[in-house]
Design a protein around this motif. Sequence first.
Motif, mmCIF file in Angstrom:
data_model
loop_
_atom_site.group_PDB
_atom_site.id
_atom_site.type_symbol
_atom_site.label_atom_id
_atom_site.label_comp_id
_atom_site.label_asym_id
_atom_site.label_seq_id
_atom_site.Cartn_x
_atom_site.Cartn_y
_atom_site.Cartn_z
ATOM 1 N N PRO A 162 0.939 -1.172 0.084
ATOM 2 C CA PRO A 162 -0.079 0.199 -0.017
ATOM 3 C C PRO A 162 0.873 1.198 -0.168
ATOM 4 O O PRO A 162 1.777 1.249 0.696
ATOM 5 C CB PRO A 162 -0.710 -0.255 1.332
ATOM 6 C CG PRO A 162 -0.808 -1.423 1.434
ATOM 7 C CD PRO A 162 0.414 -2.171 1.034
ATOM 8 N N TYR A 222 -7.758 0.657 1.939
ATOM 9 C CA TYR A 222 -7.976 1.125 0.645
ATOM 10 C C TYR A 222 -8.182 2.694 0.334
ATOM 11 O O TYR A 222 -7.572 3.114 -0.421
ATOM 12 C CB TYR A 222 -8.901 0.461 -0.084
ATOM 13 C CG TYR A 222 -8.597 -0.981 -0.251
ATOM 14 C CD1 TYR A 222 -8.044 -1.262 -1.501
ATOM 15 C CD2 TYR A 222 -8.895 -2.067 0.298
ATOM 16 C CE1 TYR A 222 -7.316 -2.332 -1.809
ATOM 17 C CE2 TYR A 222 -8.494 -3.270 0.036
ATOM 18 C CZ TYR A 222 -7.840 -3.401 -0.996
ATOM 19 O OH TYR A 222 -7.444 -4.822 -1.333
ATOM 20 N N TRP A 269 -4.702 4.101 0.690
ATOM 21 C CA TRP A 269 -3.940 3.558 -0.338
ATOM 22 C C TRP A 269 -4.425 4.271 -1.878
ATOM 23 O O TRP A 269 -3.076 4.869 -2.408
ATOM 24 C CB TRP A 269 -4.235 2.201 -0.705
ATOM 25 C CG TRP A 269 -3.042 1.381 -1.588
ATOM 26 C CD1 TRP A 269 -2.063 2.018 -2.303
ATOM 27 C CD2 TRP A 269 -3.113 -0.003 -1.724
ATOM 28 N NE1 TRP A 269 -1.524 0.851 -3.136
ATOM 29 C CE2 TRP A 269 -1.948 -0.382 -2.407
ATOM 30 C CE3 TRP A 269 -3.846 -1.063 -0.912
ATOM 31 C CZ2 TRP A 269 -1.646 -1.382 -2.875
ATOM 32 C CZ3 TRP A 269 -3.409 -2.359 -1.307
ATOM 33 C CH2 TRP A 269 -2.514 -2.854 -2.255
ATOM 34 N N HIS A 299 -5.773 -0.017 -6.848
ATOM 35 C CA HIS A 299 -4.973 1.149 -6.152
ATOM 36 C C HIS A 299 -4.203 1.788 -6.959
ATOM 37 O O HIS A 299 -3.751 2.900 -6.768
ATOM 38 C CB HIS A 299 -4.007 0.381 -5.096
ATOM 39 C CG HIS A 299 -3.174 -0.678 -5.599
ATOM 40 N ND1 HIS A 299 -3.330 -1.847 -5.698
ATOM 41 C CD2 HIS A 299 -2.008 -0.608 -6.360
ATOM 42 C CE1 HIS A 299 -2.330 -2.602 -6.350
ATOM 43 N NE2 HIS A 299 -1.508 -1.768 -6.851
#
Length: 458
Positions: free
Chosen positions: A227, A296, A299, A396
């Motif tokens: 990440p 997320y 990220w 991502h």
Amino acid sequence: MFFVDTLEIEGLGNRSYLAGGAGTALVVDPPRDIDQVITAAARRGVRIALVAETHVHNDYVSGGLELARVTGARYLVPARASVAFTRTPVTDGDTYAVDDGLTVRAIATPGHTPHHTSYVLAEGGREVAVFTGGSLLIGTVGRPDLVDPRLTGQLARAQHSSAHRLADELDDEVAVLPTHGFGSFCSAAPAEGASTTIGEERTGNAVLTQDVDTFVAELLSGLDDVPAYYAHMSPANAAGPAPVDLTAPKPADAEEIASRLAAGEWVVDLRNRVAFAQGHVAGSLNFEGDGKLATYLAWLMPWGKPVTLLAETPEQVAEAQRELVRVGIDRPAAAATGEAADWIRPGERLASFPRARFADLAEARERGERVVVLDVRRDAERARGSVGGSVHIPVHALPHRIGDVPDGVVWVHCAGGTRAATAASLLHAAGRAVVAIDDGFDAAAEAGLTAPAPESTG
């Protein structure tokens, strides 16, 4: 009699521990929102005397410094860790009293980081548990590639050596209590169960059954994506994180939401993906509050960009705040709660997009419709199978690669639906026509869509 309480940090896939006796206790690898740790200690009726870090964390902001300040505990940090605050530097073999007859001993276990340290808990001289942080995990080990690419091979070998040292020095019945491995990207692989012992790892963990060359080769070949926000975690922890502020954000009305969107800020809708698809503020992005929100969102979002949260209830906003401070997103710019219709100005309409199953995609192809299939899973997931003819851009990477998505209606899928919904919201906000596939990936094979070998444009 000693106790060990596990504090689950589910959103990040981590654990922290409170361990002690009748009067005092030790906390290992505490989360940044320390109120839950203090509550756990109060429930036990113990005073926190020691706070210990196994390493300077790469995946979350620690609450250790603040917890030690608030409780007056000694703050144990590996001596080789370069930090900017006063602490008790820990070296290999150092032993500290936790409570009457209860001690903790430091064992240098480099590998996850060069300075990584494990802590062995002993009662009456008998070793009962080892807090292994990011060293020996359940069925795997912590990643060796998060510090410096130039050190990855060296640290992978150190992981092998450290795991063997633990297995050589500790008895089979000693409980292994890692911080990572329960969904954390700091783990080299998912944990294979909820608990383990040295004896179980001795026979079931590759680090203890393979020779070093075989282990290192397989470990390095299996590492997943990192990440992007991890780059900010270690510096924040080394500098000394500030106390958190979990008070409610400033309320935002429809005008302010529109203004923030116009300014290019992120407006994040925390509702479930079904509700979001049915109706949402145009330009807002869907990160389900009960998914891996912190991982997320941190990220994908440009670091430092203001974020406004939308949710059905204040409690959902509060829970999101708690998750986000753990990864250094300290204060939302604003927040709004209620119904989606409350978040748009008079005369405006909510945006929406359709949801579908893999069987619907198969039928669309059979009808001859020209569709773009976008796979937003990670590389390692796609390597195990893909939809024939699909485009591959991990979720991502999507914010920077929307222009790489071919023209046409985009049918987005992941492994289960959550990331597909986020990706669909990103594309829809950029003006693309989308269909979010809300289905388990196994259904792609059942619909006859999977290819014999993965195909990829990215």
